[in-house]
Motif scaffolding. Structure first.
Motif, short mmCIF file in Angstrom:
data_model
loop_
_atom_site.label_atom_id
_atom_site.label_comp_id
_atom_site.label_asym_id
_atom_site.label_seq_id
_atom_site.Cartn_x
_atom_site.Cartn_y
_atom_site.Cartn_z
N ARG A 58 24.92 32.39 13.34
CA ARG A 58 24.48 31.51 12.23
C ARG A 58 23.95 30.18 12.77
N SER A 59 24.59 29.65 13.81
CA SER A 59 24.10 28.39 14.39
C SER A 59 22.70 28.60 14.97
N PHE A 60 22.52 29.73 15.65
CA PHE A 60 21.20 30.05 16.19
C PHE A 60 20.16 30.09 15.06
N LEU A 61 20.52 30.77 13.97
CA LEU A 61 19.59 30.90 12.84
C LEU A 61 19.17 29.51 12.33
N ARG A 62 20.16 28.64 12.17
CA ARG A 62 19.85 27.28 11.67
C ARG A 62 18.92 26.54 12.64
N ARG A 63 19.21 26.63 13.94
CA ARG A 63 18.35 25.93 14.92
C ARG A 63 16.94 26.51 14.90
N ALA A 64 16.86 27.83 14.78
CA ALA A 64 15.54 28.47 14.80
C ALA A 64 14.74 28.04 13.56
N VAL A 65 15.40 27.95 12.41
CA VAL A 65 14.70 27.51 11.19
C VAL A 65 14.21 26.07 11.38
N ARG A 66 15.07 25.22 11.91
CA ARG A 66 14.65 23.83 12.14
C ARG A 66 13.48 23.77 13.12
N HIS A 67 13.50 24.63 14.12
CA HIS A 67 12.39 24.66 15.09
C HIS A 67 11.09 25.06 14.38
N SER A 86 27.20 29.43 4.15
CA SER A 86 26.72 28.08 4.42
C SER A 86 25.55 28.14 5.39
N GLY A 87 24.59 27.25 5.18
CA GLY A 87 23.42 27.20 6.05
C GLY A 87 22.39 28.25 5.73
N ASN A 88 22.26 28.61 4.44
CA ASN A 88 21.16 29.49 4.05
C ASN A 88 19.83 28.79 4.35
N VAL A 89 18.79 29.60 4.50
CA VAL A 89 17.52 29.03 4.96
C VAL A 89 17.02 27.95 4.00
N HIS A 90 17.15 28.16 2.68
CA HIS A 90 16.61 27.16 1.75
C HIS A 90 17.45 25.88 1.76
N GLU A 91 18.65 25.94 2.32
CA GLU A 91 19.45 24.72 2.48
C GLU A 91 19.07 23.99 3.77
N VAL A 92 18.81 24.76 4.82
CA VAL A 92 18.41 24.15 6.10
C VAL A 92 16.99 23.59 6.00
N ALA A 93 16.16 24.26 5.20
CA ALA A 93 14.76 23.83 5.04
C ALA A 93 14.49 23.64 3.55
N PRO A 94 15.04 22.56 2.94
CA PRO A 94 14.99 22.42 1.48
C PRO A 94 13.58 22.27 0.90
N GLU A 95 12.62 21.88 1.74
CA GLU A 95 11.25 21.72 1.24
C GLU A 95 10.48 23.05 1.27
N ALA A 96 11.03 24.03 1.95
CA ALA A 96 10.29 25.28 2.19
C ALA A 96 10.42 26.24 1.01
N ARG A 97 9.49 27.19 0.94
CA ARG A 97 9.61 28.30 0.01
C ARG A 97 10.20 29.49 0.80
N VAL A 98 11.16 30.17 0.18
CA VAL A 98 11.91 31.20 0.93
C VAL A 98 12.03 32.47 0.10
N VAL A 99 11.68 33.60 0.71
CA VAL A 99 11.97 34.90 0.11
C VAL A 99 13.02 35.58 0.97
N ASP A 117 18.11 29.46 -10.67
CA ASP A 117 17.42 28.26 -11.16
C ASP A 117 16.41 27.70 -10.16
N SER A 118 16.21 28.42 -9.07
CA SER A 118 15.31 27.89 -8.04
C SER A 118 13.88 28.35 -8.28
N ASP A 119 12.93 27.42 -8.12
CA ASP A 119 11.53 27.85 -8.18
C ASP A 119 10.94 27.93 -6.78
N ARG A 120 11.78 27.74 -5.74
CA ARG A 120 11.29 27.77 -4.37
C ARG A 120 11.86 28.93 -3.56
N ALA A 121 12.87 29.63 -4.10
CA ALA A 121 13.50 30.71 -3.33
C ALA A 121 13.85 31.86 -4.27
#
Ligand SMILES: C[S@@+](CC[C@H](N)C(=O)[O-])C[C@H]1O[C@@H](n2cnc3c(N)ncnc32)[C@H](O)[C@@H]1O
Length: 265
Positions: A58-67, A86-99, A117-121
């Motif tokens: 999970r830590s790797f996933l978060r770092r990779a998303v930030r990268h 914790s640390g879902n992609v739309h939380e690590v990258a709140p501005e991003a659109r995520v499927v 309720d999300s219009d981004r994920a």
């Protein structure tokens, strides 16, 4: 009969362990049933480091998303996304659109509730071996623009797909949809440098409905075909661009899975 709560789709067999729910238990989550917990406890008794393997992933996933975000990615396709944790992609990258995509009905049901309720994920219920269903799903069409770079995340999933030729065919199909500048992020189980108990875990999974295959570093490099590997290449997850010294354990190989990312040129 295991506990059944409102959010369990009726077609789910809660009496058989599922990869998604066992992983949730190993991460300390609560979206799991007695059969999942029993399987996970057995796995931990064989290989006590298994929860740490999952946390490092999970830590790797978060770092990779930030990268990816630092390199201009504003949209992600996360296949085999699992149960919300914790640390879902739309939380690590709140501005991003995520499927998000998963083939496990409980993971899908819970993700759908969390994202209602999300219009981004959004979440798509599909199998990664069926790229056309995923790429053409209404949620994918609505949220992702394949003329722009996408972060394609397939993290800790491909070891559940035993047919390597099929994996390569499917990855090629995703790759041909991606614009230059897109990223592919993978993590994958291996037996290289692992204690015999890691093989015993593989045997345990292979006696369950969730069969797994491990792959070597060289086989992982081949899965990244067509992508330019980001430094430091294919390494045990804690060694992939740690953000602090504290993140670097003494024996990174104990984290058991390789992490890697590549960019489409
Ligand atoms: C170990 S979890 C990883 C979850 C998340 N990607 C992470 O790394 O934290 C593996 C996930 O892949 C999903 N999965 C396995 N095979 C799949 C397939 N063929 N298609 C879609 N999802 C799959 C499982 O249901 C599970 O949720």
């Amino acid at each position: 009969m295991a506990d059944r709560r409102l959010w369990v789709p009726t077609e789910v067999n809660v009496d058989a362990p599922s990869a998604a729910r066992v992983y949730d238990y190993l991460l300390g989550g609560s979206y799991n049933f007695a059969a999942d917990r029993e399987f996970a406890r057995k796995a931990i008794s064989i290989h006590p480091g298994l929860p740490m393997v999952c946390r490092e992933n999970r830590s790797f996933l978060r770092r990779a998303v930030r990268h990816c975000v630092a390199n201009g990615i504003t949209q992600f396709l996360d296949i085999g996304s699992g149960l919300p944790t914790s640390g879902n992609v739309h939380e690590v990258a709140p501005e991003a659109r995520v499927v998000y995509v998963d083939n496990e009905p409980v993971a899908v049901a819970h993700s759908r509730m969390m994202l209602k309720d999300s219009d981004r994920a959004a979440i798509v219920h599909a199998d990664l071996r069926d790229p056309d269903t995923i790429l053409n799903a209404p949620e994918t069409r609505r949220l992702l623009d394949f003329d722009q770079p996408v972060g394609l995340l397939i993290v800790a999933v491909l070891h559940f797909v035993l047919d390597t030729d099929l994996v390569k065919t499917v990855l090629a199909r995703y790759r041909e949809q991606l614009a230059p500048g897109s990223f592919l992020v993978l993590s994958h189980g291996t037996l290289e440098q692992q204690a015999p108990s890691a093989k015993a875990i593989q045997d345990l999974y292979n006696r369950s409905p969730n069969k797994v295959i491990t792959r070597t570093k060289q086989e992982c490099i081949e899965l990244m075909d067509g992508f330019d590997l980001v430094e430091p290449g294919v390494v045990f997850t804690p060694l992939w661009r740690p953000e602090s010294l504290a993140e670097k354990p003494e024996r990174p190989e104990d984290a058991g899975w390789y992490g890697m990312a590549g960019r489409l040129l």
